[in-house]
Design a protein around this motif. Sequence first.
Motif, PDB file in Angstrom:
ATOM      1  N   HIS A   1       8.516  12.873 -13.690  1.00 32.34           N
ATOM      2  CA  HIS A   1       7.792  12.371 -14.861  1.00 32.34           C
ATOM      3  C   HIS A   1       7.548  10.880 -14.705  1.00 32.34           C
ATOM      4  N   HIS A   2       6.396  10.584 -14.140  1.00 28.98           N
ATOM      5  CA  HIS A   2       6.068   9.198 -13.839  1.00 28.98           C
ATOM      6  C   HIS A   2       5.259   8.576 -14.938  1.00 28.98           C
ATOM      7  N   GLU A   3       5.986   8.067 -15.886  1.00 28.49           N
ATOM      8  CA  GLU A   3       5.294   7.419 -16.976  1.00 28.49           C
ATOM      9  C   GLU A   3       5.050   5.973 -16.598  1.00 28.49           C
ATOM     10  N   HIS A   4       4.481   5.843 -15.440  1.00 30.75           N
ATOM     11  CA  HIS A   4       4.143   4.502 -14.994  1.00 30.75           C
ATOM     12  C   HIS A   4       2.897   4.583 -14.131  1.00 30.75           C
ATOM     13  N   LEU A   5       2.472   3.448 -13.660  1.00 30.28           N
ATOM     14  CA  LEU A   5       1.204   3.357 -12.944  1.00 30.28           C
ATOM     15  C   LEU A   5       1.451   2.904 -11.522  1.00 30.28           C
ATOM     16  N   HIS A   6       0.634   3.383 -10.612  1.00 27.36           N
ATOM     17  CA  HIS A   6       0.764   2.965  -9.224  1.00 27.36           C
ATOM     18  C   HIS A   6      -0.377   2.029  -8.866  1.00 27.36           C
ATOM     19  N   LEU A   7       0.005   0.817  -8.539  1.00 27.75           N
ATOM     20  CA  LEU A   7      -0.993  -0.215  -8.269  1.00 27.75           C
ATOM     21  C   LEU A   7      -1.095  -0.537  -6.789  1.00 27.75           C
ATOM     22  N   LYS A   8      -2.294  -0.368  -6.272  1.00 23.95           N
ATOM     23  CA  LYS A   8      -2.550  -0.752  -4.882  1.00 23.95           C
ATOM     24  C   LYS A   8      -3.158  -2.149  -4.939  1.00 23.95           C
ATOM     25  N   CYS A   9      -2.464  -3.122  -4.371  1.00 28.82           N
ATOM     26  CA  CYS A   9      -2.933  -4.507  -4.464  1.00 28.82           C
ATOM     27  C   CYS A   9      -4.187  -4.714  -3.623  1.00 28.82           C
TER      28      CYS A   9
END
Lengths: 137, 137
Positions: free
Chosen positions: A86-94
């Motif tokens: 449960h990934h209540e987060h965001l994946h940011l590619k810089c």
Amino acid sequence: MTSEKTLKQFNLRITKIRIAVLDALSASPAALSYSVLQDALSAFDRTTLYRTLLTLTDHGLIHKAYEENGESYYARCFGCTGQDHHHEHLHLKCSSCGGVECLEISEELKLNLAQLPFEEINISAKGPCSSCAIQGG
Amino acid sequence: MTSEKTLKQFNLRITKIRIAVLDALSASPAALSYSVLQDALSAFDRTTLYRTLLTLTDHGLIHKAYEENGESYYARCFGCTGQDHHHEHLHLKCSSCGGVECLEISEELKLNLAQLPFEEINISAKGPCSSCAIQGG
DNA sequence: CTGTTTATGCAACATTGTTGCATTTTTAGT
DNA sequence: ACTAAAAATGCAACAATGTTGCATAAACAG
Ligand SMILES: [Mn+2]
Ligand SMILES: [Mn+2]
Ligand SMILES: [Zn+2]
Ligand SMILES: [Zn+2]
């Protein structure tokens, strides 16, 4: 918690590569790409790394944070159990340094997402990461 | 609008494979995987398909809707121009049939996402698609 | 129609995904 | 600590995709 204890907790056999992968991902603030892991763990066969990543993902110890052009990034999971990531987060590619990081999202956004009738939801984004934003770019 | 006219509109040369790719993606309600495109367009070299997908993506005529385990799905873009892909929708990978579709999202969710300081945001989800949900699964 | 620009086809190579199987390692039971 | 069973690893092998260089063919502007 030590990687050995974590493995034991998840009823997984304690092996060198599993400890090494968990240690590497636990130590890194950013997600690590498959190729970086491969290089760092070149003592092991890449098939074993492949299967180790599958196993750790299946049991919820790690997750694939990002995938693009066949390059996958992995990160340590916290709070995931079994198949239930449960990934209540965001994946940011810089967009500057190319690093991938897991970011918390607002409660409001979490609520919005929770309303969607899906088994699993992932958000990914591109933009300057925290380090790169400071230095300007 | 015909694929030829679309290409002209974007100042792209009109070639057989570009027309074929646009036609295929325009005709399909779901996103098409690379391998499906490859099979459908086997008359062309796969390098050419690879570069065609890059070109059409770069110019905003199509976008990669989903990628997992090295399998990429492509869909026709509507309203995107140049590098500026603004996908205010969600990409759903059906947990039953495996198809990938682009879904609209609520205005509220759009607003939430618009507040995030990133150049590009993508949401992907897993769950039953519209067709499979009806038939039960 | 013609020259210039651009796309295509082909070869070649790298990386990753994936499976089968023999061997080694881990673990549980004694 | 020893042993047998269960599971993980290493290796070979192959498929699929990503990626580039270059000679040739196609598209387009004049
Ligand atoms: Mn994450
Ligand atoms: Mn889409
Ligand atoms: Zn960065
Ligand atoms: Zn479906």
